[in-house]
Enzyme design. Sequence first.
Site, short mmCIF file in Angstrom:
data_model
loop_
_atom_site.label_atom_id
_atom_site.label_comp_id
_atom_site.label_asym_id
_atom_site.label_seq_id
_atom_site.Cartn_x
_atom_site.Cartn_y
_atom_site.Cartn_z
N ASP A 41 -29.40 -15.00 2.80
CA ASP A 41 -28.23 -14.16 3.93
C ASP A 41 -26.54 -14.23 3.97
O ASP A 41 -25.64 -13.04 4.25
CB ASP A 41 -28.10 -14.11 5.52
CG ASP A 41 -29.39 -14.32 6.05
OD1 ASP A 41 -30.35 -13.26 5.84
OD2 ASP A 41 -29.40 -14.70 7.50
N ASP A 141 -12.16 -24.55 21.04
CA ASP A 141 -11.86 -25.05 19.30
C ASP A 141 -12.04 -23.95 19.44
O ASP A 141 -10.84 -23.23 17.75
CB ASP A 141 -13.41 -25.84 19.05
CG ASP A 141 -13.36 -27.27 19.38
OD1 ASP A 141 -12.05 -28.18 19.56
OD2 ASP A 141 -14.50 -28.01 18.81
N ALA A 153 -26.43 -15.26 14.02
CA ALA A 153 -25.58 -16.02 13.04
C ALA A 153 -24.73 -17.49 13.66
O ALA A 153 -24.63 -18.32 14.96
CB ALA A 153 -24.36 -15.95 12.16
N SER A 157 -25.21 -20.09 17.15
CA SER A 157 -24.63 -21.46 17.29
C SER A 157 -24.18 -21.57 17.84
O SER A 157 -24.18 -22.96 18.38
CB SER A 157 -24.15 -22.02 15.46
OG SER A 157 -25.67 -21.59 14.84
#
Length: 252
Positions: A41, A141, A153, A157
Amino acid sequence: MALTFVASDRDESEAARARLIQRYGNAPIHEADVIVALGGDGFMLETLHNNLQLQTPVYGMNFGSVGFLMNDWEEDNLLERLASADRTIIHPLQMDAWVETGEVHSGLAINEVSLLRQTRQSAKLKISINDKVRLEELTCDGCMVATPAGSTAYNLSAHGPIIPLDASSLALTPISAFRPRRWRGALISHTAKVRFDVLEPEKRPVSATADNFEVRRVSRVDIIERRDINLTMLFDAGRSYDERVMIEQFSS
């Protein structure tokens, strides 16, 4: 059909490229009807970025670890597979990132634009959509805006939503949000203009990344979708991107 073959730097990919060239020929890239990319990918994204000017359709075959954007490897019947392939058109995001000196740096993202804290200090971001402030302060964060193509992608996550390509939406997804703790992000229109203002940039420096293009110590980031750029990925018949998204959503 004129084909150009490109490969990642893995030995297996290079060897497969040599075999395919011997069998199908290798046209100059500016004369190709299709670019065949051999890798994973990440290499597909690299090939699409390299093809921003020509916007030639790209057909990937998997020689990587994930291969969500790739087709299965098979040396035979390539021309037949290409002739019957489903076309998926994607549009990249444009990132305009201002740094503390007032300079602006621009980049294009096929997957996502992400803002990330640079030090142990959490980032503090103000988020505006279409010039209206929607979140006065997000302590986190980081945060990202992901395209439908990129929604499986980094966005996935970070527990962001998977977006079908025909949804005309973008994912606005926080990364480890601390305050407001229960804010999980938002789905926004693909026509929306997103603005991040970095709060306390000296104390809490933040970097901005459009795929692999990074700008450090940003003070403001604007993001829009570039509908004038059409990037085409080809998938084997019956294995379209939308079908892969559906399978991913029902997998354990």
